[in-house]
Design an enzyme around this catalytic site. Structure first.
Site, PDB file in Angstrom:
ATOM      1  N   ILE A 129       0.841  -1.211   0.000  1.00  0.00           N
ATOM      2  CA  ILE A 129       0.000   0.000   0.000  1.00  0.00           C
ATOM      3  C   ILE A 129       0.872   1.256   0.000  1.00  0.00           C
ATOM      4  O   ILE A 129       0.552   2.244  -0.675  1.00  0.00           O
ATOM      5  CB  ILE A 129      -0.981  -0.013   1.202  1.00  0.00           C
ATOM      6  CG1 ILE A 129      -2.009  -1.136   0.988  1.00  0.00           C
ATOM      7  CG2 ILE A 129      -1.680   1.328   1.357  1.00  0.00           C
ATOM      8  CD1 ILE A 129      -2.969  -1.355   2.138  1.00  0.00           C
TER       9      ILE A 129
ATOM     10  N   ASP B 183      11.191   2.380   6.379  1.00  0.00           N
ATOM     11  CA  ASP B 183      10.720   0.997   6.517  1.00  0.00           C
ATOM     12  C   ASP B 183      11.869   0.182   7.087  1.00  0.00           C
ATOM     13  O   ASP B 183      13.044   0.525   6.900  1.00  0.00           O
ATOM     14  CB  ASP B 183      10.297   0.431   5.139  1.00  0.00           C
ATOM     15  CG  ASP B 183       9.409  -0.804   5.268  1.00  0.00           C
ATOM     16  OD1 ASP B 183       9.797  -1.759   5.968  1.00  0.00           O
ATOM     17  OD2 ASP B 183       8.325  -0.810   4.662  1.00  0.00           O
TER      18      ASP B 183
ATOM     19  N   SER C 231      -3.916   3.147   8.122  1.00  0.00           N
ATOM     20  CA  SER C 231      -3.408   1.808   8.428  1.00  0.00           C
ATOM     21  C   SER C 231      -4.166   1.162   9.589  1.00  0.00           C
ATOM     22  O   SER C 231      -5.067   0.367   9.361  1.00  0.00           O
ATOM     23  CB  SER C 231      -1.910   1.866   8.662  1.00  0.00           C
ATOM     24  OG  SER C 231      -1.392   0.579   8.576  1.00  0.00           O
TER      25      SER C 231
ATOM     26  N   ASP D  26      -8.643   7.367   8.578  1.00  0.00           N
ATOM     27  CA  ASP D  26      -9.669   6.423   8.122  1.00  0.00           C
ATOM     28  C   ASP D  26      -9.820   5.308   9.150  1.00  0.00           C
ATOM     29  O   ASP D  26     -10.703   4.464   9.031  1.00  0.00           O
ATOM     30  CB  ASP D  26      -9.248   5.841   6.760  1.00  0.00           C
ATOM     31  CG  ASP D  26     -10.338   4.958   6.160  1.00  0.00           C
ATOM     32  OD1 ASP D  26     -11.492   5.422   6.096  1.00  0.00           O
ATOM     33  OD2 ASP D  26     -10.041   3.807   5.771  1.00  0.00           O
TER      34      ASP D  26
ATOM     35  N   GLU E  34     -12.213   2.549  17.195  1.00  0.00           N
ATOM     36  CA  GLU E  34     -13.208   2.283  16.138  1.00  0.00           C
ATOM     37  C   GLU E  34     -14.004   1.002  16.362  1.00  0.00           C
ATOM     38  O   GLU E  34     -15.107   0.857  15.835  1.00  0.00           O
ATOM     39  CB  GLU E  34     -12.542   2.244  14.753  1.00  0.00           C
ATOM     40  CG  GLU E  34     -11.702   0.994  14.481  1.00  0.00           C
ATOM     41  CD  GLU E  34     -11.157   0.957  13.050  1.00  0.00           C
ATOM     42  OE1 GLU E  34     -10.433   1.898  12.663  1.00  0.00           O
ATOM     43  OE2 GLU E  34     -11.446  -0.019  12.329  1.00  0.00           O
TER      44      GLU E  34
HETATM   45  P1  NAD Z   1       2.635  -4.818   3.575  1.00  0.00           P
HETATM   46  O1  NAD Z   1       2.955  -5.963   4.457  1.00  0.00           O
HETATM   47  O2  NAD Z   1       2.738  -4.994   2.087  1.00  0.00           O
HETATM   48  O3  NAD Z   1       3.523  -3.550   3.972  1.00  0.00           O
HETATM   49  C1  NAD Z   1       3.757  -3.157   5.286  1.00  0.00           C
HETATM   50  C2  NAD Z   1       5.160  -2.564   5.339  1.00  0.00           C
HETATM   51  O4  NAD Z   1       5.354  -2.050   6.657  1.00  0.00           O
HETATM   52  C3  NAD Z   1       6.264  -3.576   5.046  1.00  0.00           C
HETATM   53  O5  NAD Z   1       7.124  -3.084   4.040  1.00  0.00           O
HETATM   54  C4  NAD Z   1       6.973  -3.707   6.391  1.00  0.00           C
HETATM   55  O6  NAD Z   1       8.372  -3.943   6.264  1.00  0.00           O
HETATM   56  C5  NAD Z   1       6.704  -2.344   6.989  1.00  0.00           C
HETATM   57  N1  NAD Z   1       6.923  -2.284   8.431  1.00  0.00           N
HETATM   58  C6  NAD Z   1       6.741  -3.256   9.347  1.00  0.00           C
HETATM   59  N2  NAD Z   1       7.111  -2.812  10.562  1.00  0.00           N
HETATM   60  C7  NAD Z   1       7.513  -1.529  10.407  1.00  0.00           C
HETATM   61  C8  NAD Z   1       8.010  -0.533  11.297  1.00  0.00           C
HETATM   62  N3  NAD Z   1       8.157  -0.791  12.592  1.00  0.00           N
HETATM   63  N4  NAD Z   1       8.318   0.680  10.762  1.00  0.00           N
HETATM   64  C9  NAD Z   1       8.186   0.919   9.436  1.00  0.00           C
HETATM   65  N5  NAD Z   1       7.730   0.014   8.563  1.00  0.00           N
HETATM   66  C10 NAD Z   1       7.399  -1.186   9.039  1.00  0.00           C
HETATM   67  O7  NAD Z   1       1.148  -4.367   3.992  1.00  0.00           O
HETATM   68  P2  NAD Z   1       0.150  -3.462   3.143  1.00  0.00           P
HETATM   69  O8  NAD Z   1      -0.724  -4.343   2.303  1.00  0.00           O
HETATM   70  O9  NAD Z   1       0.901  -2.374   2.500  1.00  0.00           O
HETATM   71  O10 NAD Z   1      -0.808  -2.899   4.300  1.00  0.00           O
HETATM   72  C11 NAD Z   1      -0.313  -2.001   5.286  1.00  0.00           C
HETATM   73  C12 NAD Z   1      -1.369  -1.837   6.367  1.00  0.00           C
HETATM   74  O11 NAD Z   1      -2.485  -1.121   5.851  1.00  0.00           O
HETATM   75  C13 NAD Z   1      -1.982  -3.159   6.878  1.00  0.00           C
HETATM   76  O12 NAD Z   1      -1.196  -3.705   7.918  1.00  0.00           O
HETATM   77  C14 NAD Z   1      -3.343  -2.743   7.359  1.00  0.00           C
HETATM   78  O13 NAD Z   1      -3.230  -2.489   8.749  1.00  0.00           O
HETATM   79  C15 NAD Z   1      -3.637  -1.436   6.624  1.00  0.00           C
HETATM   80  N6  NAD Z   1      -4.811  -1.499   5.713  1.00  0.00           N
HETATM   81  C16 NAD Z   1      -5.819  -0.587   5.870  1.00  0.00           C
HETATM   82  C17 NAD Z   1      -6.903  -0.571   4.989  1.00  0.00           C
HETATM   83  C18 NAD Z   1      -8.049   0.418   5.097  1.00  0.00           C
HETATM   84  O14 NAD Z   1      -9.113   0.197   4.500  1.00  0.00           O
HETATM   85  N7  NAD Z   1      -7.922   1.524   5.810  1.00  0.00           N
HETATM   86  C19 NAD Z   1      -6.936  -1.514   3.949  1.00  0.00           C
HETATM   87  C20 NAD Z   1      -5.893  -2.432   3.833  1.00  0.00           C
HETATM   88  C21 NAD Z   1      -4.823  -2.421   4.712  1.00  0.00           C
END
Ligand code: NAD
Length: 340
Positions: free
Chosen positions: A164, A183, A242, A267, A272
């Site tokens: 994302i 990251d 997130s 969001d 929530e």
């Molecule tokens: P992903 O696993 O592809 O990416 C997450 C990234 O965060 C990874 O690159 C990981 O290395 C990094 N990360 C982990 N720990 C970290 C830290 N301490 N500091 C910095 N970076 C760190 O996941 P994604 O598909 O990109 O999703 C990210 C988040 O978005 C999900 O965990 C979920 O909580 C949230 N999300 C929200 C919605 C929404 O509708 N609002 C929808 C989907 C996902």
């Protein structure tokens, strides 16, 4: 288990889940003989009993899947938890593993859905669209107070450059923003977009817009709290799509009052769980922090809808049918969540 029906209880069902899952099941040529029971209730210790006479449950982001709930599900014969979302912070993976319950998820359904939503949040705040929308509905065409900011050339700090984060970076790059990233792993795709990795402190001090895209876990809880907010550029925008608990919301509220944070779009919200996904318009909501946030003109709150697009829903439903069918036919579970 083969040949018998695979009974799946779906918690937190909305109309679009029921239609989407039923249609996806109909579309699939190699699906298990799944029989869905759709419930609008959230999964919790008091509703887990409803999972009787089933082999699997299908849950969403605010369903509670802690050890107490898992024990009840296990007693009812549940063998599989199928998350129809990417995040799994609401599941006690260790307890599930000890009980022999597998957990699968939908690791990516449309990262772009969230990326485009971040751009919508940013442009709404930057051009005060939320204020303008309300004014014009009352035939108030006064432009006083609607001076916006242009975002081209501004610096966006992306915390978490996974699927994302990168999708968001692509959209923001298209809008002319410079990209910084933080990251624990460096993603070549982000670098190829022209993104520059910085330490978290550097990112916070140099970014005009900070957008959070890392998962919620022990190391990221309250990532944005008073001491990290102090490192942010004065007047910076903060966007969180997130998980709510990445923010110490009270500290963010204080920084909005002081003007140190220039605008906020969320969001997701720490509290929530008892609010989102339901119509509470006729109720008295006892949440003073949310009420204070809603009262501010430079705050935009949405109810966890960043994922909700046509493309994403179709993918969530298709992948969920695949996950359930793979379990039923004892095929490899490619979307299994590793308890480690
Ligand atoms: P992903 O696993 O592809 O990416 C997450 C990234 O965060 C990874 O690159 C990981 O290395 C990094 N990360 C982990 N720990 C970290 C830290 N301490 N500091 C910095 N970076 C760190 O996941 P994604 O598909 O990109 O999703 C990210 C988040 O978005 C999900 O965990 C979920 O909580 C949230 N999300 C929200 C919605 C929404 O509708 N609002 C929808 C989907 C996902």
């Amino acid at each position: 288990m083969s040949k018998s029906l695979f009974r799946v209880v779906v918690f937190s069902t909305k109309n679009y889940d029921q239609i989407g899952l039923t249609e996806a099941l109909g579309r699939s040529s190699d699906a298990a003989p799944i029989s869905f029971r759709f419930l609008s209730s959230r999964l919790s210790a008091s509703t887990a009993e409803l999972a009787k006479d089933a082999e699997a449950v299908c849950v969403f982001v605010n369903d509670t899947v802690n050890s107490e709930v898992l024990k009840i599900l296990h007693d009812k014969g549940i063998q599989l938890i199928a998350l129809r979302c990417a995040g799994f912070n609401n599941v006690d993976l260790k307890a599930a593993s000890e009980l022999g319950i597998s957990v699968v998820r939908v690791p990516a359904y449309s990262p772009n859905a969230v990326g485009e939503f971040v751009a919508a949040q940013l442009l709404t705040l930057a051009r005060k669209i939320h204020k303008a929308y309300n004014r014009v509905r009352e035939n108030n065409f006064d432009l006083q107070g609607l001076v916006g900011i242009e975002i081209r050339g501004k610096k966006a700090g992306i915390v978490g450059t996974g699927k994302i984060g990168v999708a968001t970076a692509k959209v923001l790059k298209g809008l002319g923003l410079e990209l910084f990233g933080f990251d624990v792993f460096h993603n070549q795709e982000f670098i190829d977009l022209g993104g520059q990795y910085l330490s978290l402190d550097e990112l916070l001090s140099q970014s005009d817009i900070v957008s959070l895209h890392c998962p919620l876990n022990e190391s990221t809880k309250y990532l944005i709290r008073s001491e990290t907010i102090a490192k942010m550029k004065s007047g910076a925008y903060l966007i969180n799509t997130s998980r709510g608990a990445l923010l110490d919301t009270q500290a963010v509220l204080d920084a909005l009052y002081s003007g140190h944070i220039g605008a906020l779009a969320i969001d997701v919200y720490e509290g929530e769980g008892d609010l989102f996904f339901e119509d509470r318009s006729g109720a008295i909501v006892h949440d003073p922090i949310l009420a204070k946030l809603q009262a501010l003109p430079n705050v935009l709150v949405t109810g966890h809808q960043a994922f909700l697009t046509d493309v994403a829903l179709r993918n969530i439903c298709n992948i969920t049918i695949d996950n359930l069918s793979n379990f039923y036919y004892q095929r490899p579970l490619k979307n299994k969540v590793d308890p480690k």
